[in-house]
Scaffold this active site. Structure first.
Site, mmCIF file in Angstrom:
data_model
loop_
_atom_site.group_PDB
_atom_site.id
_atom_site.type_symbol
_atom_site.label_atom_id
_atom_site.label_comp_id
_atom_site.label_asym_id
_atom_site.label_seq_id
_atom_site.Cartn_x
_atom_site.Cartn_y
_atom_site.Cartn_z
ATOM 1 N N SER A 1 -28.996 -48.232 -15.031
ATOM 2 C CA SER A 1 -27.952 -48.037 -16.031
ATOM 3 C C SER A 1 -26.641 -48.566 -15.456
ATOM 4 O O SER A 1 -26.574 -48.916 -14.279
ATOM 5 C CB SER A 1 -27.801 -46.542 -16.337
ATOM 6 N N LYS A 2 -25.621 -48.559 -16.303
ATOM 7 C CA LYS A 2 -24.318 -49.022 -15.824
ATOM 8 C C LYS A 2 -23.889 -48.232 -14.591
ATOM 9 O O LYS A 2 -23.362 -48.760 -13.629
ATOM 10 C CB LYS A 2 -23.269 -48.819 -16.929
ATOM 11 N N ARG A 3 -24.185 -46.921 -14.648
ATOM 12 C CA ARG A 3 -23.777 -46.028 -13.569
ATOM 13 C C ARG A 3 -24.461 -46.388 -12.245
ATOM 14 O O ARG A 3 -23.906 -46.233 -11.180
ATOM 15 C CB ARG A 3 -24.128 -44.585 -13.968
ATOM 16 N N THR A 4 -25.719 -46.886 -12.345
ATOM 17 C CA THR A 4 -26.444 -47.195 -11.103
ATOM 18 C C THR A 4 -26.348 -48.681 -10.769
ATOM 19 O O THR A 4 -27.257 -49.272 -10.184
ATOM 20 C CB THR A 4 -27.918 -46.751 -11.193
ATOM 21 N N GLY A 5 -25.266 -49.302 -11.211
ATOM 22 C CA GLY A 5 -24.991 -50.655 -10.743
ATOM 23 C C GLY A 5 -25.424 -51.782 -11.662
ATOM 24 O O GLY A 5 -25.241 -52.951 -11.328
#
Ligand code: GLU
Length: 281
Positions: free
Chosen positions: A253-257
């Site tokens: 996801s965006k959060r995980t890069g």
């Protein structure tokens, strides 16, 4: 394989990311290996989240990746009338009902902490007089597919529901268990169709023979098989591809890069680099 038709069906709620690219490569590689074709469908039913600029960006990114599709793009927002007809059909057969429960009411009926949008909910129609009163007052509602009515309508076909799942080791019959999802929402007062309804309708209309989708939609496929049985639509063959995972082992996801393909492109990466980065999935 003659007559192999699959589709890529993104929702234009943002730019394409690595996870989407991984999914697209699975779809196109499988179609190419089978000598089949890929249709492109834009699943933009949710007009509050989908934007034309994202659609344009998705089309441009697919072209950049060298992934071309057959025929015109089908944009679901242009076909609300088709979905309304399906809803009418199900309504006339007593298979759907208006559910006036609010998210808060549904949450209260579920175990603590359960997400009312995700947890299975099984309800029943409100009596006609109460329904008329609520409609007159303009209350919001969701059209839910009644599992109970579906079971009655399908009889022995209900217990026999299954679909063909192809894996790299061959094909198997996978049983469908729509119970786990309760009475799914097929439309809302102001939203003429949900993903389930529009997706199954379009797969049938477009003659899709093979659906290639992420593992995360495997369980949900049971609901689609039930809808296909109720509407006498053919059930395609399904393949589920692994998801691209982030360092935390969860869906990237965006959060995980993960970032948009455009950002990689601007950094000078090539479509070959993108393919290499998605090869883990
Ligand atoms: N719009 C859906 C998605 O992007 C399509 C998935 C499917 O039906 O295969 O996840």
């Amino acid at each position: 394989m003659a007559g192999f038709v699959t589709r890529f069906a993104p929702s234009p709620t943002g730019h394409l990311h690595l996870g989407h690219a991984a999914s697209a490569f699975h779809v196109w590689d499988t179609a190419r290996a089978a000598g089949g074709k890929v249709l492109l469908r834009i699943e933009d039913i949710d007009q509050t989240r989908c934007r034309p600029e994202y659609e344009a960006s998705i089309l441009a990114d697919l072209e950049w990746l060298g992934l071309d599709w057959t025929g015109p793009v089908r944009r679901q927002s242009e076909h609300f009338d088709d979905y309304a007809l399906v809803l009418e059909n199900l309504k006339a057969r007593g298979l759907i009902y208006r559910c006036f429960k609010t998210r808060r009411e549904i949450a209260a009926a579920l175990p603590a902490g359960a997400d009312p949008d995700e947890a299975p909910y099984v309800g029943k129609p409100v009596p006609p007089a109460a329904e008329s009163e609520r409609l007159a007052r303009g209350h919001a509602f969701a059209w839910r597919l009644s599992l109970c009515a579906a079971r009655d309508a399908l009889g022995a076909r209900y217990t026999a529901m299954a679909f063909t799942e192809e894996t790299s080791n061959g094909a198997r019959m996978a049983p469908a268990n729509p119970c786990a999802f309760g009475d799914v929402v097929l439309a809302r007062k102001d939203t003429p169709a949900s993903y389930h309804l529009a997706c199954c309708h379009d797969d049938a209309l477009q003659g899709v023979t093979h659906v290639i989708r992420g593992e995360d939609i495997r369980e949900m496929t049971s609901v689609h098989v039930m809808l296909q049985a109720l509407m006498d639509w053919p059930t395609p063959i399904y393949r589920f591809h692994p998801l691209l995972l982030g360092p935390d082992g969860k869906k990237l996801s965006k959060r995980t890069g993960d970032k948009g393909l455009r950002a990689y492109k601007e950094e000078g990466m090539t479509p070959g680099d993108i393919r290499a980065m998605t090869a883990a999935a």
